[in-house]
Motif scaffolding. Structure first.
Motif, PDB file in Angstrom:
ATOM      1  N   SER A 260       2.161   1.792  -3.598  1.00  9.31           N
ATOM      2  CA  SER A 260       1.220   1.205  -4.548  1.00  9.31           C
ATOM      3  C   SER A 260       1.090   2.032  -5.820  1.00  9.31           C
ATOM      4  O   SER A 260       0.996   3.254  -5.779  1.00  9.31           O
ATOM      5  CB  SER A 260      -0.142   1.058  -3.876  1.00  9.31           C
TER       6      SER A 260
ATOM      7  N   ARG B 129       0.836  -1.206   0.000  1.00  8.77           N
ATOM      8  CA  ARG B 129       0.000   0.000   0.000  1.00  8.77           C
ATOM      9  C   ARG B 129       0.871   1.257   0.000  1.00  8.77           C
ATOM     10  O   ARG B 129       0.523   2.269  -0.603  1.00  8.77           O
ATOM     11  CB  ARG B 129      -0.925   0.021   1.218  1.00  8.77           C
TER      12      ARG B 129
ATOM     13  N   ASP C  66      -6.823  -1.164  -6.182  1.00 11.28           N
ATOM     14  CA  ASP C  66      -6.489  -0.466  -4.946  1.00 11.28           C
ATOM     15  C   ASP C  66      -7.500  -0.836  -3.853  1.00 11.28           C
ATOM     16  O   ASP C  66      -7.145  -1.048  -2.695  1.00 11.28           O
ATOM     17  CB  ASP C  66      -6.487   1.041  -5.195  1.00 11.28           C
TER      18      ASP C  66
ATOM     19  N   LYS D 246      -6.997  -2.599  -0.254  1.00 10.21           N
ATOM     20  CA  LYS D 246      -7.517  -1.977   0.971  1.00 10.21           C
ATOM     21  C   LYS D 246      -8.350  -2.992   1.770  1.00 10.21           C
ATOM     22  O   LYS D 246      -8.273  -3.059   2.999  1.00 10.21           O
ATOM     23  CB  LYS D 246      -8.387  -0.772   0.613  1.00 10.21           C
TER      24      LYS D 246
END
Lengths: 649, 123
Positions: A461, A458, A468, A472
């Motif tokens: 990223s 992350r 994404d 998450k």
């Protein structure tokens, strides 16, 4: 003789009675018979004698002229005239030398009669009766009279009369009397036996009844018939049996139950039954509280009598409590010897009590209760009634003691069972905790690796859009998993608290701030804090306390959903601080409320059921308390009580 | 016409990831965070398939099955769960589920099953 005597002694009352009657009548009859026979014989024979003397005197006088004239023909004529009667055996005239002048048997004339009878007759100067029997057994009365001619004895007249007929008549009469006597005696004996039976039958019944009762058949009722003493005896016996039966039945009933209320109820019921009273009340005595409280009232008109405490100084019960002996009052309300209490008097007046008796229920000289029995009529209690009640009270005491001991035993047994269950539960929970902690511990390493990777991915990223988002999701779910694992570890391997002074308000704010950043925290929730500005620091483990607050706040927020109000208040209560966490959520149903602190109990789909269990354990390890109050549709309120740090306070 | 799938799960992570996966397989995917929301969707439009979680609050997967059959008797429903027990499986199949899958889902397996189910619907 000895055997006869023994037989007589063993003989039934009926036999003795009949025997006595028969013997006495027989004796009486025998005496009477002898007397009657004697009198009859006397009467008959004296008749014969009178007639004989008269006959011989007439014979002598009629012979005077013939003797003077030596006229044998006339003499013979006189003799023949006399012998016409059949009973006359003979008639004769003897001259002074014993020579037969004339005789009914003609060939006897001229003979010299020198037999004792003739000699006796000649010698006697007056008329004479000589008794003898002829050789062929005929009883004869020989009458003789001297024949005087001018004061000179010239001859002796003799007449022999047979009394065979008279004796036969006497014998016949005797036989008649005996026959009649035997018949009468037989009838009399039968009658006597019958009467003896009739009179002794109730005694027999009584004896049978006694035997029945002695054998244990207390239901046997002796029929009360006839009259007099036996009737009284039978009634008394039945009464006694009934009392004994009632006592036995009472003790049986009393000892058949171990429920105190049931025992008291039976005691009162039997008291009523035993003395046929109208009201009975029982007040067991509480040794710890030193008071007797009326527990059971039977026959009362109102229920008000129940739950009345007996004052040891007042009323009949009070007097009995002090003196430990029964007390009778023939007219309670006007009885001046009793210390009256308006409460008791009002009840007695309402109940219409006239006479009453109070009996102590004692066990080993100690009062265990009071029994009070009363009549609404002017009947009085007899000493027998009181005796009966006392005896029953002794049974009642044992039963009451048994019930009391049983209840104690039951209570301590329940405690032991509960403790045992608690122990088993704790052991099981510890085992489950240990296993889950072990699993959680092992899961932590791979989880840590995932978490590290995700965080690195992350941070650098290049992913966009859905990719994404997926990353998450991985991150949040990893965090969630970590929390679950932490919960299991905290539950399974609790760490001992590291106590330090903790500023609770700062900790509440920090925890709330952390929560607000969590995805699960609904943004629309209003948080209201009301802190006690002078609240000292707490004596607590900061991390564990944060865990407590976190769990409570998050629970509240998740319960309220999208909107609601979370209220956090603090205050001090002496050495303790009180923290209140209140939400406006849907509340916890009353059936769930007692279980919410149990491990693995959850009503939420995603919950582990460990949150509140951990909260409670931590609070208890802090020597604090947690309580919960909830109303469905209104909200839930948790109140924590935790110790204040004494060094900084 | 692209087959339309309704994904029902109250856990956002699970729901979102499943939806993204199905979309990438070429299906049209609609998401619902609760049974109530799903039923609202079912009333208004037809779906080729419904994939629902078993443990949801306040209404659960079995309720979803019952309600789906009431409004869309022809609609096929797959139930997925993290707590798969034989009893739960039997209950769901009894209530009309076409399949019963346990989490975590194997992507390949799920794709095969969906393809087989929707084979007749044409694409």
């Amino acid at each position: 003789m000895h055997r006869l005597r023994r037989w007589y002694e063993d003989a039934s009352l009926q036999t003795k009675f009949a025997l006595q009657v028969v013997i006495s009548t027989k004796l009486l009859f025998a005496v009477l018979l002898a007397l009657v026979l004697y009198l009859q014989r006397q009467a008959v024979l004296s008749n014969v004698e009178d007639a004989g003397f008269q006959l011989v005197k007439v014979f002598a006088r009629s012979s005077v002229q013939a003797v003077v004239a030596d006229d044998y023909l006339v003499m013979q004529h006189v003799v023949n005239g006399i012998s016409g009667e059949r009973r006359i055996l003979y008639a004769m005239l003897l001259d002074e030398n014993g020579r037969v002048l004339v005789h009914t048997r003609v060939n006897e004339r001229g003979k010299i009669a020198d037999d004792t009878l003739s000699t006796g007759a000649i010698r006697s100067r007056a008329s004479l009766l000589q008794r003898y029997s002829t050789p062929d057994g005929v009883p004869v009365y020989d009458f003789s009279a001297p024949v005087y001619v001018l004061d000179q004895r010239r001859a002796t007249a003799r007449v022999g009369i047979s009394i065979q007929k008279e004796l036969a008549e006497i014998a016949r009469t005797r036989n008649y009397i005996i026959l009649v006597g035997v018949v009468v005696l037989t009838i009399g004996s039968v009658w006597a036996t019958y009467q003896a039976r009739r009179i002794t039958r109730p005694v027999g019944t009584l004896v049978r009844g006694t035997n029945e009762i002695a054998r244990g058949n207390l239901d046997y009722h002796i029929p009360v018939n006839g009259g007099g003493e036996l009737r009284q005896l039978a009634s008394a016996f039945n009464r006694m049996t009934k009392s004994v039966q009632a006592l036995i039945e009472t003790s049986r009933q009393l000892s058949s139950t171990l429920d105190l209320d049931a025992v008291l109820r039976s005691v009162a019921a039997y008291a009523l039954e035993l003395v046929k009273a109208d009201i009975a009340a029982i007040a067991p005595y509480d040794r710890d509280k030193q008071e007797a409280r009326v527990k059971v009232v039977l026959g009362g008109r109102s229920a008000e009598v129940g739950d009345l405490v007996i004052d040891p100084e007042r009323g009949m019960g009070g007097a009995v409590l002090r003196r430990k002996t029964p007390l009778i009052s023939a007219n309670y309300l006007d009885d001046q010897s009793i210390v009256h209490d308006p409460r008791y008097d009002a009840i007695c007046r309402a109940e219409g009590v006239v006479s009453a008796v109070a009996v102590p229920i004692t066990l080993r000289e100690e009062i265990v209760g009071l029994l009070w029995v009363a009549y609404r009529t002017a009947k009085t209690f007899s000493p027998e009634d009181v005796d009966l009640l006392e005896r029953m009270a002794r049974q009642a005491a044992i039963a009451m003691e048994n019930a009391r001991l049983y209840q104690e035993l039951k209570a301590s047994n329940a405690e032991i069972v509960a403790a045992q269950e608690q122990l088993v539960h704790q052991t099981r929970m510890a085992a489950i905790g240990e296993i889950s902690a072990a699993v959680a511990h092992e899961a932590r390493n791979p989880l840590g690796a995932i978490s590290n990777c995700v965080q690195m991915l992350r941070a650098n990223s290049t992913l966009t859009g859905e990719d994404d988002e997926l990353l998450k999701i991985v991150h949040t779910e990893t965090q969630r998993l970590n929390e679950i694992v932490s919960d299991f570890l905290a539950f399974g391997r609790p760490k001992p608290p590291q106590f330090q002074p903790v500023e609770i308000h700062e900790l509440v704010e920090t925890t709330l701030a952390l929560l607000r950043r969590d995805d699960r925290w609904p943004t629309a929730i209003t948080v209201i804090t009301k802190f006690d500005p002078v609240l000292p620091m707490l004596h607590a483990d900061r991390d564990q306390l944060r865990q407590v607050l976190w769990n409570l706040f998050l629970n509240a927020a998740q319960a309220m959903g999208d909107n609601g109000e979370l209220r956090v208040e603090t205050s001090s209560r002496g050495d303790m601080a009180e923290i209140l966490v209140q939400d406006t959520g849907p509340g916890i149903t009353s059936s769930h409320l007692p279980r919410i602190f149990e491990p693995f109990f959850t009503t939420r789909a995603g919950g582990t059921g460990l949150g509140l269990a951990i909260v409670r354990r931590i609070v208890e390890e802090h020597s604090g308390q947690i309580r919960v109050d909830s109303e469905t549709g209104v909200g839930t309120c948790f109140v924590l009580t935790l110790p204040i740090d004494q060094r900084t306070a | 016409m692209t087959p339309k799938i309704l994904v029902v799960d109250d856990e956002p992570g699970v729901r979102r990831s499943l939806a993204i996966m199905l979309r990438r397989d070429g299906y049209q995917v609609i998401e619902a965070g609760s049974v109530a929301e799903a039923v609202g969707r079912l009333k208004g439009e037809t779906f080729n398939l419904v994939i629902g979680d078993l443990r949801m609050e306040p209404l659960n997967g079995v309720d979803l099955l019952t309600l789906a059959r009431r409004y869309r008797p022809q609609c096929r429903v797959i139930i997925v769960t993290a707590f798969g027990s034989p009893e739960a499986r039997a209950e769901c199949l009894e209530c009309g589920a076409v399949d019963f899958l346990e989490k975590p889902l194997d992507a390949g397996e799920l794709q095969t099953r969906i393809q087989r189910l929707l084979a007749g619907d044409g694409r």
